[in-house]
Design a protein around this motif. Sequence first.
Motif, PDB file in Angstrom:
ATOM      1  N   TRP A  60      15.398  -9.676 -10.928  1.00  0.00           N
ATOM      2  CA  TRP A  60      14.489 -10.027  -9.817  1.00  0.00           C
ATOM      3  C   TRP A  60      14.227  -8.827  -8.901  1.00  0.00           C
ATOM      4  N   SER A  61      15.171  -7.899  -8.836  1.00  0.00           N
ATOM      5  CA  SER A  61      14.893  -6.686  -8.034  1.00  0.00           C
ATOM      6  C   SER A  61      13.820  -5.841  -8.723  1.00  0.00           C
ATOM      7  N   VAL A  62      13.844  -5.810 -10.064  1.00  0.00           N
ATOM      8  CA  VAL A  62      12.808  -5.069 -10.800  1.00  0.00           C
ATOM      9  C   VAL A  62      11.455  -5.778 -10.653  1.00  0.00           C
ATOM     10  N   VAL A  63      11.467  -7.113 -10.682  1.00  0.00           N
ATOM     11  CA  VAL A  63      10.202  -7.857 -10.561  1.00  0.00           C
ATOM     12  C   VAL A  63       9.507  -7.504  -9.238  1.00  0.00           C
ATOM     13  N   VAL A  64      10.265  -7.482  -8.146  1.00  0.00           N
ATOM     14  CA  VAL A  64       9.632  -7.162  -6.850  1.00  0.00           C
ATOM     15  C   VAL A  64       9.124  -5.722  -6.870  1.00  0.00           C
ATOM     16  N   GLY A  65       9.915  -4.810  -7.444  1.00  0.00           N
ATOM     17  CA  GLY A  65       9.497  -3.403  -7.512  1.00  0.00           C
ATOM     18  C   GLY A  65       8.242  -3.225  -8.344  1.00  0.00           C
ATOM     19  N   VAL A  66       8.191  -3.868  -9.501  1.00  0.00           N
ATOM     20  CA  VAL A  66       6.998  -3.751 -10.356  1.00  0.00           C
ATOM     21  C   VAL A  66       5.792  -4.386  -9.652  1.00  0.00           C
ATOM     22  N   ALA A  67       6.012  -5.513  -8.985  1.00  0.00           N
ATOM     23  CA  ALA A  67       4.902  -6.164  -8.265  1.00  0.00           C
ATOM     24  C   ALA A  67       4.368  -5.232  -7.179  1.00  0.00           C
ATOM     25  N   ALA A  68       5.270  -4.532  -6.489  1.00  0.00           N
ATOM     26  CA  ALA A  68       4.833  -3.618  -5.429  1.00  0.00           C
ATOM     27  C   ALA A  68       4.052  -2.442  -6.012  1.00  0.00           C
ATOM     28  N   GLU A  69       4.558  -1.876  -7.099  1.00  0.00           N
ATOM     29  CA  GLU A  69       3.827  -0.772  -7.761  1.00  0.00           C
ATOM     30  C   GLU A  69       2.449  -1.262  -8.223  1.00  0.00           C
ATOM     31  N   THR A  70       2.403  -2.472  -8.759  1.00  0.00           N
ATOM     32  CA  THR A  70       1.146  -3.036  -9.270  1.00  0.00           C
ATOM     33  C   THR A  70       0.168  -3.260  -8.120  1.00  0.00           C
ATOM     34  N   SER A  71       0.682  -3.751  -6.998  1.00  0.00           N
ATOM     35  CA  SER A  71      -0.173  -4.015  -5.841  1.00  0.00           C
ATOM     36  C   SER A  71      -0.794  -2.716  -5.319  1.00  0.00           C
ATOM     37  N   VAL A  72       0.011  -1.647  -5.273  1.00  0.00           N
ATOM     38  CA  VAL A  72      -0.527  -0.352  -4.812  1.00  0.00           C
ATOM     39  C   VAL A  72      -1.638   0.101  -5.765  1.00  0.00           C
ATOM     40  N   ARG A  73      -1.387  -0.050  -7.051  1.00  0.00           N
ATOM     41  CA  ARG A  73      -2.334   0.460  -8.059  1.00  0.00           C
ATOM     42  C   ARG A  73      -3.625  -0.354  -8.080  1.00  0.00           C
ATOM     43  N   ARG A  74      -3.486  -1.691  -8.078  1.00  0.00           N
ATOM     44  CA  ARG A  74      -4.672  -2.547  -8.228  1.00  0.00           C
ATOM     45  C   ARG A  74      -5.353  -2.823  -6.896  1.00  0.00           C
ATOM     46  N   GLY A  75      -4.583  -2.762  -5.821  1.00  0.00           N
ATOM     47  CA  GLY A  75      -5.096  -3.188  -4.510  1.00  0.00           C
ATOM     48  C   GLY A  75      -4.934  -4.695  -4.412  1.00  0.00           C
ATOM     49  N   GLY A  76      -4.626  -5.182  -3.216  1.00  0.00           N
ATOM     50  CA  GLY A  76      -4.501  -6.624  -3.007  1.00  0.00           C
ATOM     51  C   GLY A  76      -3.121  -7.146  -3.345  1.00  0.00           C
ATOM     52  N   VAL A 112       0.880  -1.180   0.000  1.00  0.00           N
ATOM     53  CA  VAL A 112       0.000   0.000   0.000  1.00  0.00           C
ATOM     54  C   VAL A 112       0.908   1.216   0.000  1.00  0.00           C
ATOM     55  N   GLY A 113       0.410   2.317  -0.551  1.00  0.00           N
ATOM     56  CA  GLY A 113       1.226   3.520  -0.591  1.00  0.00           C
ATOM     57  C   GLY A 113       0.444   4.640  -1.244  1.00  0.00           C
ATOM     58  N   SER A 114       1.039   5.836  -1.248  1.00  0.00           N
ATOM     59  CA  SER A 114       0.345   6.969  -1.870  1.00  0.00           C
ATOM     60  C   SER A 114       1.344   8.089  -2.151  1.00  0.00           C
ATOM     61  N   GLN A 115       0.836   9.097  -2.833  1.00  0.00           N
ATOM     62  CA  GLN A 115       1.582  10.345  -2.989  1.00  0.00           C
ATOM     63  C   GLN A 115       0.946  11.293  -1.989  1.00  0.00           C
ATOM     64  N   ALA A 116       1.457  11.276  -0.768  1.00  0.00           N
ATOM     65  CA  ALA A 116       0.789  11.993   0.318  1.00  0.00           C
ATOM     66  C   ALA A 116       1.234  13.452   0.416  1.00  0.00           C
ATOM     67  N   VAL A 117       2.505  13.719   0.101  1.00  0.00           N
ATOM     68  CA  VAL A 117       3.062  15.054   0.360  1.00  0.00           C
ATOM     69  C   VAL A 117       3.828  15.619  -0.849  1.00  0.00           C
ATOM     70  N   ASN A 118       4.751  14.822  -1.396  1.00  0.00           N
ATOM     71  CA  ASN A 118       5.735  15.360  -2.356  1.00  0.00           C
ATOM     72  C   ASN A 118       5.160  15.555  -3.755  1.00  0.00           C
ATOM     73  N   LEU A 167       4.852   7.643  -5.980  1.00  0.00           N
ATOM     74  CA  LEU A 167       4.577   7.402  -4.556  1.00  0.00           C
ATOM     75  C   LEU A 167       5.645   8.098  -3.707  1.00  0.00           C
ATOM     76  N   ASP A 168       5.231   8.577  -2.535  1.00  0.00           N
ATOM     77  CA  ASP A 168       6.242   9.092  -1.598  1.00  0.00           C
ATOM     78  C   ASP A 168       6.210   8.346  -0.270  1.00  0.00           C
TER      79      ASP A 168
END
Length: 405
Positions: A372-388, A239-245, A259-260
């Motif tokens: 594999w470092s990119v895979v985890v990063g893309v998965a995290a970005e995808t999870s924030v965007r799609r939820g779950g 989970v994440g957001s662009q809260a401030v920056n 995201l910040d």
Amino acid sequence: MKRNKEFANRLHALSPRFAYIPKEDRFLMDPGPLKYRFNVIGAGVNGQEHIAVTMLEGRCTVHGVYDPNPSSVEAARRVKARFSDEPLVVYESLEAACLDPQVDALIICTPNHTHLEVLKVAVQSGKHILLEKPMATNIPDAYEIWQIAQNYPKVLQIGLQYRYKPIYVEAIHEAKVRRSLGEIKTITILEHREPFLDKVGQWNKFSKYSGGTLVEKCCHYFDLFNLFAESRPVSVYAVGSQAVNFKDFEYRGERSDILDNAFVIVEYENGVRANFNLCMFAPMVYEEIVICGDEGRLKASEGVNGQAYSRWANYLEVIALPDRTSRTMTPSYPAIIEETGHSGATYHEHLRFIEAMDGQPSSAATAEEGFWSVVVGVAAETSVRRGGRVMIGELLAENGLGHLA
Ligand SMILES: NC(=O)c1ccc[n+]([C@@H]2O[C@H](COP(=O)([O-])OP(=O)(O)OC[C@H]3O[C@@H](n4cnc5c(N)ncnc54)[C@H](O)[C@@H]3O)[C@@H](O)[C@H]2O)c1
């Protein structure tokens, strides 16, 4: 004498204090014959750091640069001139910089979304290559780079150099060599820092150029997760957001979308669990790792307190079961090396690059690790965007890479 010479070379030979020593009187301070010439592609803040560490290390030199931005080229000239009278060659095209026969290796430090296209030209040269992280902004491009690297006859190292920060060098040694923690079960990394800096073209404010914050910046931490877990990621929930920056930041008619802050949980095939806590609106630069195994717990941290303008000492503790020693330490490199950037990690990444060019085994990040470092990063970005939760197997299949799952 060899060790004396190396020490003197690296730490003193280029110091302005000793500039008065004539060439013919240099023994301890003579770096010996020049080993390799590098060209730097992209001479922004990171390219300049690579120039500074190459010149400080002393056995190699930066021959030239290619960068379409004239003020980056000027800055690169100034960095080289701090260490050498030899002028910096400035190329008119990427092809000319890559194909110059005087040069042995290329260091690619252009913005993330250009890495694949620049690399495709660079590999035509058959030269050794150091490609900055993240190797790509998305999974298909990262996979293509991994495939290019597999068939490439020379070194193709990825700039995931946090493993050479003093706290992580020692953490890796404790966890993997001394096995002080027993079997690793959980990993936590926290990064609290200031917002992203200005960049040429402001590429880091837009996910389509950077891959998103969790790819651009956090691939370093996901690489560390992967290293410590020694296993493949199975799922990522974030989970994440662009809260401030940069909420009101517009550039050429487009609004920033990065995201910040984020919380990321990664589960590995072998049962290891990892979590990452990011805040990019903190008035400091601070990172911390906690690893728990079945026989001990390690905590390490480093940072700069931007408000008090003071540096927190690097710190590492291993708290073990009562039948063995626990300890605390303050791992560091010489200040002159740490001050070159990233706590000296870039300097040590260069040592590994030179060793690899010499044909020696290297612990530096491979293209497979970069992937594999990119895979985890893309998965995290995808999870924030799609939820779950994002299942890595499904994400790879969506990207035409089901066979890797
Ligand atoms: N390993 C690390 O810890 C670390 C740290 C900082 C940056 N980086 C990486 O280094 C790369 C550059 O980041 P930066 O902070 O230096 O950005 P920057 O904006 O300061 O510099 C990028 C430079 O590349 C130039 N450039 C753009 N397109 C180019 C092209 N096609 N060919 C040649 N030059 C081109 C720009 O003019 C600019 O001078 C990024 O991939 C970034 O993620 C890595």
